[in-house]
Design a protein around this motif. Structure first.
Motif, PDB file in Angstrom:
ATOM      1  N   LEU A  21       0.850  -1.087   0.233  1.00 34.68           N
ATOM      2  CA  LEU A  21      -0.126   0.072   0.121  1.00 34.68           C
ATOM      3  C   LEU A  21       0.832   1.375   0.005  1.00 34.68           C
ATOM      4  O   LEU A  21       0.603   2.409  -0.735  1.00 34.68           O
ATOM      5  N   LEU A  22       2.006   1.245   0.798  1.00 35.04           N
ATOM      6  CA  LEU A  22       2.804   2.448   0.761  1.00 35.04           C
ATOM      7  C   LEU A  22       3.491   2.540  -0.422  1.00 35.04           C
ATOM      8  O   LEU A  22       3.558   3.723  -1.178  1.00 35.04           O
ATOM      9  N   ASP A  23       3.989   1.393  -1.248  1.00 34.43           N
ATOM     10  CA  ASP A  23       4.683   1.643  -2.587  1.00 34.43           C
ATOM     11  C   ASP A  23       3.703   2.304  -3.461  1.00 34.43           C
ATOM     12  O   ASP A  23       3.904   3.061  -4.177  1.00 34.43           O
ATOM     13  N   ALA A  24       2.426   1.873  -3.538  1.00 30.28           N
ATOM     14  CA  ALA A  24       1.186   2.148  -4.538  1.00 30.28           C
ATOM     15  C   ALA A  24       1.053   3.807  -4.091  1.00 30.28           C
ATOM     16  O   ALA A  24       0.816   4.516  -4.986  1.00 30.28           O
ATOM     17  N   ALA A  25       0.787   4.017  -2.868  1.00 30.28           N
ATOM     18  CA  ALA A  25       0.590   5.435  -2.543  1.00 30.28           C
ATOM     19  C   ALA A  25       1.717   6.388  -2.795  1.00 30.28           C
ATOM     20  O   ALA A  25       1.502   7.384  -3.476  1.00 30.28           O
ATOM     21  N   LEU A  26       2.987   5.955  -2.606  1.00 27.16           N
ATOM     22  CA  LEU A  26       4.058   6.847  -2.944  1.00 27.16           C
ATOM     23  C   LEU A  26       3.986   6.934  -4.498  1.00 27.16           C
ATOM     24  O   LEU A  26       4.340   8.297  -4.831  1.00 27.16           O
ATOM     25  N   MET A 107      17.371   9.741  -6.075  1.00 26.69           N
ATOM     26  CA  MET A 107      17.108   8.616  -6.962  1.00 26.69           C
ATOM     27  C   MET A 107      15.917   7.771  -6.715  1.00 26.69           C
ATOM     28  O   MET A 107      15.950   7.040  -7.852  1.00 26.69           O
ATOM     29  N   THR A 108      15.324   7.967  -6.092  1.00 25.30           N
ATOM     30  CA  THR A 108      14.127   7.067  -5.590  1.00 25.30           C
ATOM     31  C   THR A 108      13.238   7.740  -5.866  1.00 25.30           C
ATOM     32  O   THR A 108      12.975   8.954  -6.077  1.00 25.30           O
ATOM     33  N   ALA A 109      11.761   7.027  -5.737  1.00 25.86           N
ATOM     34  CA  ALA A 109      10.587   7.842  -5.847  1.00 25.86           C
ATOM     35  C   ALA A 109      10.179   8.764  -4.867  1.00 25.86           C
ATOM     36  O   ALA A 109       9.292   9.785  -5.168  1.00 25.86           O
ATOM     37  N   ALA A 110      10.870   8.604  -3.726  1.00 23.66           N
ATOM     38  CA  ALA A 110      10.591   9.591  -2.794  1.00 23.66           C
ATOM     39  C   ALA A 110      10.736  10.834  -2.981  1.00 23.66           C
ATOM     40  O   ALA A 110      10.628  11.851  -2.426  1.00 23.66           O
ATOM     41  N   SER A 111      11.890  11.050  -3.877  1.00 23.42           N
ATOM     42  CA  SER A 111      12.430  12.407  -4.415  1.00 23.42           C
ATOM     43  C   SER A 111      11.049  13.370  -4.818  1.00 23.42           C
ATOM     44  O   SER A 111      11.400  14.612  -4.717  1.00 23.42           O
ATOM     45  N   GLY A 112       9.892  12.850  -5.183  1.00 22.25           N
ATOM     46  CA  GLY A 112       8.787  13.621  -5.501  1.00 22.25           C
ATOM     47  C   GLY A 112       7.954  14.103  -4.476  1.00 22.25           C
ATOM     48  O   GLY A 112       7.182  15.007  -4.688  1.00 22.25           O
ATOM     49  N   ILE A 113       8.360  13.691  -3.314  1.00 23.62           N
ATOM     50  CA  ILE A 113       7.624  14.112  -2.182  1.00 23.62           C
ATOM     51  C   ILE A 113       7.844  15.529  -1.991  1.00 23.62           C
ATOM     52  O   ILE A 113       6.811  16.423  -1.474  1.00 23.62           O
TER      53      ILE A 113
END
Length: 227
Positions: A21-26, A107-113
């Motif tokens: 769920l966290l992966d999908a939400a991110l 370099m990860t998806a978290a960079s968009g936060i």
């Protein structure tokens, strides 16, 4: 002889669901933003029902907070431990911090936060306040310790730490905003190499742009007329 209970695929996946769920939400938060992301979409992408999502995360805001804690805020413990154990110079530590941050966050998806929070803070002040408490505040404290270490060891000159930390933060925010805005639209010849950019910024921060440091200004004694 006792026969072990049969575990269905649905039951085996139950423990993995919060992570899924966290992966999908991110992914959806980065793609669509906080306002436009619907919990139904998150559940569907994770392959579970909306009811299952709400078992773990009572609201979209709770889901967002969990994403931030999992991908960014939860890393401050290891970063602080690495700062304590680092035995190189403070200049090397600055470079290490900026490169490490890019490798683990940029370099990860978290960079968009970061872009999400900056874009939607006005509409969702509670999200901005949470991000300030969990990410910005601890990040500032960590960078202050890095710079104070250099001052205490005589490697950096005394400086106003409250403002100096933004000299380290600003290049990283630029990279994030570039990555999630202009980078996908630019031709290869205009792309920015993140590591090269970071190294250039570290060099400028540590050495400035002058060919040689300017001599400190001294006050010229005033001359008085002879009596």
């Amino acid at each position: 002889m006792n026969t072990p209970p049969i575990t269905t695929k649905r039951e085996r996946r139950k423990e993995a669901r919060p992570g899924e769920l966290l992966d999908a939400a991110l992914a959806l938060f980065v793609e669509k933003g906080f306002a436009a992301t619907r919990v139904e979409e998150v559940a569907a992408r994770a392959g579970v029902s909306k009811g299952t999502l709400f078992l773990y995360f009572p609201s979209k805001e709770d889901l967002f907070k969990a994403v931030v804690r999992e991908t960014i805020a939860g890393r401050f413990t290891e970063w602080n431990e690495e700062l304590e154990a680092f035995d190189g110079s403070s200049a090397e530590l600055v470079r290490y911090c900026m490169r490490s941050w890019w490798e683990r966050i940029g370099m990860t998806a978290a960079s968009g936060i970061t872009k999400l929070v900056m874009s939607e803070a006005g509409m969702f002040p509670e999200i901005a306040a949470f991000y300030q408490q969990e990410v910005i505040g601890p990040g500032h404290d960590l960078l202050k310790r890095v710079l104070q270490r250099g001052i205490d060891r005589g490697e950096f000159r005394p400086m106003e730490l409250e403002y100096a930390i933004y000299s380290l933060i600003a290049p990283m925010i630029f990279l994030l905003m570039w990555k999630h805005s202009m980078a996908p639209c630019c031709p290869p010849s205009q792309q920015i190499d993140p590591v090269g950019f970071i190294d250039s910024q570290v060099s400028l921060l540590l050495h400035g742009m002058l060919a040689q440091p300017a001599a400190p200004a001294t006050e010229t004694p005033s001359r008085t007329a002879a009596p």
